[in-house]
Motif scaffolding. Structure first.
Motif, mmCIF file in Angstrom:
data_model
loop_
_atom_site.group_PDB
_atom_site.id
_atom_site.type_symbol
_atom_site.label_atom_id
_atom_site.label_comp_id
_atom_site.label_asym_id
_atom_site.label_seq_id
_atom_site.Cartn_x
_atom_site.Cartn_y
_atom_site.Cartn_z
ATOM 1 N N CYS A 291 2.597 -0.341 6.220
ATOM 2 C CA CYS A 291 2.279 -1.432 5.007
ATOM 3 C C CYS A 291 1.134 -0.132 3.997
ATOM 4 O O CYS A 291 0.354 0.221 4.733
ATOM 5 C CB CYS A 291 1.655 -2.085 5.468
ATOM 6 N N ILE A 292 0.733 0.213 2.507
ATOM 7 C CA ILE A 292 -0.047 0.710 1.731
ATOM 8 C C ILE A 292 -0.663 0.577 1.589
ATOM 9 O O ILE A 292 -1.478 0.918 0.493
ATOM 10 C CB ILE A 292 1.461 1.327 1.157
ATOM 11 N N CYS B 115 -0.249 -2.352 -0.870
ATOM 12 C CA CYS B 115 -0.800 -2.476 -2.277
ATOM 13 C C CYS B 115 -0.610 -3.149 -2.891
ATOM 14 O O CYS B 115 -1.808 -3.864 -3.984
ATOM 15 C CB CYS B 115 0.518 -1.968 -3.305
ATOM 16 N N GLY B 116 -1.221 -4.986 -2.346
ATOM 17 C CA GLY B 116 -1.100 -6.106 -2.623
ATOM 18 C C GLY B 116 -0.397 -6.701 -3.546
ATOM 19 O O GLY B 116 -0.396 -7.423 -3.401
ATOM 20 N N CYS C 148 2.510 -8.742 -1.748
ATOM 21 C CA CYS C 148 3.114 -9.445 -1.382
ATOM 22 C C CYS C 148 2.049 -10.695 -2.031
ATOM 23 O O CYS C 148 1.978 -11.596 -2.349
ATOM 24 C CB CYS C 148 2.231 -9.102 -0.458
ATOM 25 N N CYS D 210 7.579 -6.306 -0.903
ATOM 26 C CA CYS D 210 6.830 -5.205 -0.269
ATOM 27 C C CYS D 210 7.655 -4.114 -0.929
ATOM 28 O O CYS D 210 9.271 -3.917 0.019
ATOM 29 C CB CYS D 210 7.141 -5.722 0.673
#
Ligand code: HEM
Ligand code: SF4
Ligand code: FES
Lengths: 294, 254
Positions: B165-166, B168-169, B171, B230
């Protein structure tokens, strides 16, 4: 950790949604098995089976507990679901000018609150149609009776079926030994001998005739509902809505409870799909059958 | 693939700052190479705006190779645009037709307020991380080598997948509830699966979830939109794991 987390935390709210939702799924199965008594056996036998079931449902203490659990579940599920939905709406005060939600999710999964609210409206109407009449209505329910012909006098007479096998059917007319002059119905379904003030037995409230007439078939006791078509259409529509609610809800409840495992996921999804089609379809089949076989 | 040039109509959210109301503006941009990335197209648009003496559009970006999670953009109704498993910097203009109208909007969530144009404040994620997304290690000189602790391969793989998970938002942006459960689920899972993370597991999940709620993210309803959008393929399994961890913690925490 504050105790209130069990009610207020977003994840705990989801446990409650899932637990009450799955309990309601169990309730659906029980309710369906009962309703099927309406059509599984024909004629007098079917009437007997269904009215006996209705009697059982209103007199068994374990069923009482279950039914209160069911009312509580529906209330809690509905209130919690609506609260969650309001919170979720607030989490995005400004929406997108252009959105393509169908690219990543199913419409029925996104509309659980709308589907649930329609189900809630259905439940209220449904209960006022049957449950309320059965339990609280001021005009008494007709009691289950059969017509037999006396072999000697050759005159037909109407007898109330009694719940206990120890009592004979009670005559509904005066020309018998235990005539109406001496017999009195108290509390809706209890037969009393007025002279000696003794309970002679309990009759069955004729929910069968009420239901069958409601969905458009004449019975001896009650004339068919003139708006039966509307009643059947509304019922079927509600079952389609229920099906969509469960199409997402059933497997979603497992995810909420943390049950997500590669070995079982496919099975849960498949069972959920079958459940959400078969159960509402079987419910809907009953009024359709009554309506079209009059 | 032979390169091609397309002309596009862009509808972009413009907003001066956090306190002003914004609106969608329309721009025409010609001769965009289909080989360019979406962000390069944005650069080209900004050059055009600068040449016209207009203010360029503010948007977030950093690595431009899909690892930092800075680039955002809700493109034609989807987080990171029409391609799957990519960030906006990895999205190419060959995904769009000549003459296409492209809507470009910021992430929309109460917890991600717009700072300017397409830039949102994602520090809510940082605060969730600070609430528990770490392991406490004694660095007094006798730190145990992580590789000295045996870990089942399957667990290590799953922890690694979660750790992809990076932040990024996407989601949150694509969830109808603006829920951050996939992000928090991934962060909780990457530690919950490893022995080093088990030590602080109870408080971690309670604190991270509480912070998530305080930031104003919505509640998960399992629509699965986050998993589809995602860029790193974080699985819903991580949300279920967090739900299990939370249940355990809720029951046992003092
Ligand atoms: C017999 C009736 C019902 C059954 C069997 C049922 C079943 C379920 C199930 C299994 C779920 C999934 C829970 C989860 O995702 O964890 C669910 C979700 C939901 N239900 Fe129902 N439900 C019923 C009636 C209602 C009613 C009357 C409402 C009233 C508004 C309602 C509103 C909702 C909402 C809003 C959700 C989504 C909640 C969420 O995912 O956070 N349901 N239902
Ligand atoms: S879970 Fe996926 S979409 Fe969400 S922040 Fe992490 S990488 Fe982005
Ligand atoms: S700019 Fe770093 S992921 Fe896109």
């Amino acid at each position: 950790m504050s105790k209130s987390a069990i009610l207020s935390s977003s994840i705990a709210k989801k446990y409650w949604m899932a637990l009450t939702g799955l309990f309601l799924c169990l309730f659906l199965v029980g309710h369906l098995l009962g309703n099927l008594q309406l059509i599984l056996k024909a004629g007098e036998e079917g009437k007997r089976a269904f009215n006996e079931y209705a009697y059982f449902m209103t007199h068994n203490p374990l069923i009482k507990v279950m039914s209160y659990l069911t009312y509580l579940s529906i209330l809690f599920h509905a209130v919690d679901g609506i609260l969650l939905t309001i919170q979720n709406k607030k989490a995005r005060p400004i929406g997108y000018a252009h959105n393509s939600p169908n690219a990543n999710s199913k419409f029925f999964a996104r509309q659980m609150a709308v589907l649930g609210s329609i189900i809630l409206i259905f439940i209220v109407i449904h209960m006022s149609n049957f449950w309320w009449k059965m339990k609280y209505s001021s005009d008494p329910m007709p009691l289950h009776s059969i017509t037999v012909v006396d072999p000697q006098s050759k005159t037909p007479q109407s007898l109330y079926i009694t719940h206990s096998d120890n009592y004979f059917p009670v005559s509904a007319f005066e020309n018998s030994q235990m005539g109406e002059a001496q017999m009195e119905i108290r509390n809706g379904n209890e037969f009393f001998n007025k002279q000696v003030d003794v309970k002679m037995g309990e009759g069955y409230k004729d929910l069968y005739s009420l239901t069958v007439a409601f969905f458009g078939k004449d019975t001896d006791a009650i004339k068919a509902n003139e708006q039966a078509g509307l009643a059947v259409a509304f019922y079927v529509l509600a079952m389609i809505v229920l099906s969509l609610h469960l199409m997402h809800g059933f497997s979603s409840a497992f995810q909420s409870l943390g049950v997500n495992h590669r070995r079982y996921n496919a099975g849960i999804k498949l069972f959920g799909k079958l459940f959400s089609i078969i159960i509402p379809a079987a419910f809907a089949m009953i009024p359709l059958y009554i309506f079209f076989t009059k | 693939m032979a390169s091609k040039y397309i002309n596009v109509n862009l509808k972009v959210w413009r907003q001066k700052n956090a306190n002003t109301k914004g609106k969608m503006e329309t721009y025409k941009l010609d001769t965009v190479s289909t080989d360019s990335s979406f962000l390069e197209m944005m650069d080209q648009l900004n050059e055009q705006l600068i040449n016209e003496r207009q203010e360029p559009i503010a948007f977030d970006h950093d690595c431009r190779e899909g690892i930092c999670g800075m680039c955002s953009l809700y493109i034609n109704g989807r987080a990171h645009g029409p391609d799957n498993a990519v960030t906006t910097c990895q999205l190419h203009m060959r995904k769009f037709d000549d003459g296409a109208t492209i809507y470009i909007e910021p992430w929309r969530s109460k917890a991600f307020p717009v700072i300017k144009d397409l830039v949102v404040d994602r520090s809510a994620f940082d605060r969730i991380q600070q609430a528990g997304g770490f392991v406490s290690v004694n660095t007094s000189g006798n730190t145990i080598d992580a590789n000295a602790t045996p870990i089942p391969k399957a667990d290590a793989d799953k922890a690694f997948e979660a750790a992809a998970c990076i932040g990024c938002g996407a989601c949150v942006a694509s969830c109808k509830n603006s829920s951050a459960m996939l992000f928090v689920g991934a962060k909780v899972s990457q530690y919950a699966l490893l022995p080093q993370g088990k030590v602080e597991a109870t408080n971690r999940v309670l604190n991270m979830v509480r912070q998530m709620e305080e930031e104003g993210f919505g509640n998960c309803t399992n629509t699965g939109a986050c998993e589809v959008e995602c860029p790193k393929g974080i699985s819903l399994e991580n949300i279920a794991r967090m739900n299990r961890e939370f249940m355990k913690a809720m029951i046992t925490a003092e």
